[in-house]
Structure formats: C-alpha cells, structure tokens
Design an enzyme around this catalytic site. Sequence first.
Site, short mmCIF file in Angstrom:
data_model
loop_
_atom_site.label_atom_id
_atom_site.label_comp_id
_atom_site.label_asym_id
_atom_site.label_seq_id
_atom_site.Cartn_x
_atom_site.Cartn_y
_atom_site.Cartn_z
N GLU A 13 -4.90 -0.75 8.53
CA GLU A 13 -4.36 0.59 8.29
C GLU A 13 -5.32 1.57 7.61
OE1 GLU A 13 -0.54 0.45 6.40
OE2 GLU A 13 0.36 -0.67 8.04
N GLU A 72 2.02 -6.19 12.20
CA GLU A 72 2.97 -6.17 11.09
C GLU A 72 4.25 -5.51 11.56
OE1 GLU A 72 1.80 -4.23 7.39
OE2 GLU A 72 -0.16 -5.22 7.45
C1 FCB Z 1 1.77 -1.94 5.21
C2 FCB Z 1 0.63 -2.70 4.56
C3 FCB Z 1 1.04 -4.04 3.98
C4 FCB Z 1 2.40 -3.98 3.33
C5 FCB Z 1 3.42 -3.34 4.25
C6 FCB Z 1 4.81 -3.26 3.68
O1 FCB Z 1 1.48 -0.59 5.21
O2 FCB Z 1 -0.39 -2.94 5.49
O3 FCB Z 1 0.04 -4.45 3.10
O4 FCB Z 1 2.32 -3.37 2.11
O5 FCB Z 1 3.00 -2.04 4.58
#
Ligand code: FCB
Length: 438
Positions: A160, A353
């Site tokens: 990110e 994620e």
């Molecule tokens: C994302 C991050 C991860 C975690 C999630 C909830 O933005 O990459 O580290 O904090 O959110």
Amino acid sequence: MIRRMVTNPMPQFPAGFLWGVSTSAHQIEGAADAREPSVWDVFTAEPGRVKDGSTAAVACDSYHRYPEDVALLAGLGVDAYRFSVSWPRVDSPGGLDFYDSLVDALCAAGVRPVVTLFHWDLPVALDWLERDTASRFADHVSVVAERLGDRVAKWITLNEPAEHTLLGHALGVHAPGRRLMFDALPVAHHQLLAHGLAVRALRAAGAGDIGIANSHGPTWAASEKPEDRQAAEFYDLLLNRLFSDPLLIGRYPEGIGELMPGDVEADLKVIAEPIDWYGINYYAPTRVGAPQGAEIEFGGLSLPAELPFTVREIEDRPVTDFGWPVVPEALTELLTGFAERYGDRLPPVLITENGCSYEGVDDQERIAYLDGHIRALHRAVEAGVDVRGYFVWSLLDNFEWAEGYARRFGLVHTDFETLERTPKASYAWLRDLLRAQR
Ligand code: FCB
C-alpha cells in the site's frame, strides 16, 4: 419453533486458487529490542500518536512464538502465508536468521511463504522523500532474495504505497508523521520507483512470481452534481489510478507526472517493469463529494478542510467496529472495473488483503463479512476476471497502527496480556470453507 439458517453453499473457485492469510512484521513480531528501530518505533514513542498510547514493542510476540502461529496456519489449512520482513531487522545481526527459520517452519508445515519486502517499517535513517531510498530498497531486496529465494513462493515488493504516502506523509496520522499534503507526492514516486528497482533486483537474484499489494476501492460520487463527480474523480485519481496506471500502463494520470521529481519518463520505464501478478488490498468503497469547508471525521481519521474533496458516509450499510462500511459487491465492481480499464495490461490478480475489525471470539459478523466478500470475488471470476488467490487480513489480532490494539482484525484472538491465541468462530468457518474447496 426451530429456526434454521439456510445458506447457499459457497461456489467452487478454479483449481489451484491460492487461499491465504496476511500479517506484517511491525504489527505482530514484537522483539523490538532485537533489531534496529524503524520510523514506527519513533512515531509510537511520541505522546498522542497512537490512540491507546501503545507501542508494538511486544505486539503478538510472533518473533518468539512463530511456531505456534505456523501451527495455527497449518490447522487452518491455508495454502499460503503472507508476512513481511522488517527492513531494520534484516539490517540487524541475526535478523535474517529469524526469517530463515520462519520460512523453513512454513515449508515443513506445507504452507507457502509469500513475502512482503516493505510494509511501512522504514529504518529510521531513511526517508521516502529522498530518491536514494529507492536504490537502498533494491539493495535490501537483493539481500533478502539471496537468503530466502530458494523457498519463497511469491514476492510482494511494497504494501500500500498509497496509504503510506497519504497517512504517513500527507496527513501525518501514521509514521513518519509528516503533514505535507500535496508536497507528499514525491513519496509516492520514490516508492513506485523502488518497486520497479526491486522487481529488477529480484529477477537478477533468480526470483520469480513477483507482485505488489496496492490498496484499491471503488469511489462513488456523492451525487450526480458536477462538483461531486469532479471531487470523486480527483479522489479516485489520487488513491487508485496514481498507483495503478504507472505500474500497468507506464504513465501517470493526466496532470500528475509534472508534479513528480526527477526524470519521470525514464523512471516510468522502471516502474512499469512487468510483474507476474497484481495484488489488491480491498476493504471498502468510498463515497466522495465536493469540499464542504470543515474538517471531517472518517474511519478514525480527521481529514483537513483544505482538501479538494470530502469523504461522505455510505448510508444504509452495516459498519465494522472501525466504522468502515461493509459493501461486498463493491469488490466485484472494483475487479470488473480494473479488468475493463487495463485489459490485457492487467496480469492475474490476487486479493492480498481483505478483512474487518470486530470484537469477540464468536465473531459472526466477520463470518458474514468474509462470506459476502468471497462470494463477490467469485462473481468477478465468473465475469471473466483472472483472480488467482485471496488472503484474509489477518491471522491474528495485532497492532493496528495509529489505532493501537483497539481494532481486532484476527481470525485468531490475541490476549495482549498473556499473548495467548484463541481461534475465533471465523477461524473454524474458514477452515471448513477451505476443506470444501478441495
Ligand atoms: C491495511 C494495512 C494492514 C492493516 C489493514 C487493516 O491498510 O495494509 O497493515 O492495517 O489495513
């Protein structure tokens, strides 16, 4: 009367689909005394930066308890585990030995290691405003690839860069705590350049199967009014396209390239170095409208009034404990939109994620969230998007950055006093889902 919940069975994903869970070093490892400090150690030591005043000095203590975590992964039956290497730990004596043992333990348990090379914990001596940090990153990548390359299944260069730029350097709510607003743009460029150099460094070290984990989400205009549509367009450019266009089509969205430092045209050739797959972290869509002239609260953030947009509430939707709206179908929209925008330039996609924060061990809301999102993902596959994997954030409740330990994203509950791990209802649910997929 007996009430029975009737749920449709989860549709089958294509053979070879990769199921996994994700974590990151700073959020779970602890053992901060066994490594050099990162910008996050400095940031959390400053009063008022983290909501509950906590630090990640101990976190889940996975540095010492990793065998327990590997056993949890094996019990869950995931194909892969995405974790990050801490750059300052890699730079510390014995640091790579830890990752070497972790990778061995994963392989022995039949779980494929997926390594993120940078997940926000920059060594304190470095700064993403400096171009040189990009080449320093490539050196770090070579060192890690050299040691772990024979066993790592997939590599993720950066996590990110959009959030790291926005939260860490533009708004100052994450480390290193800078509030540069639009002057933070070089941070984005240098990270993208670092990504491209890292891809080259990995290939030079003989490593393949390389991607990135970019955060993306659909942007919805607050209304059809031109000022709202324009604001939404701008937000989308800043948070989505600024990070995907250079990687996938080798150019910045209109008007952005001029604002970037250095020989941007030459850098774009490095940035667009072909990758094997594109990772997307998805949590929620964002509704955006024209500026309203007042500071607004959003998802735990205070956004300054001087921004050229405001983030508006998505009404009529359940929200997680973090206040993030739960909108599974936006994941289908995001993926089909990506496939449409980038066409042949889009390599296979992995969801690197997806998850939610809720309290409690009988976490039925998390089950509902994951169920909805996995079905939404399947609809994207049916629509022809080449999605090859899905990773839940996160294996364990952990240190959620500026929120400290107040947000629980884990499939496994962590007691931060005793460090005891307790699988939640969602852990058993996912285990059963994975069994049924095989
Ligand atoms: C994302 C991050 C991860 C975690 C999630 C909830 O933005 O990459 O580290 O904090 O959110």
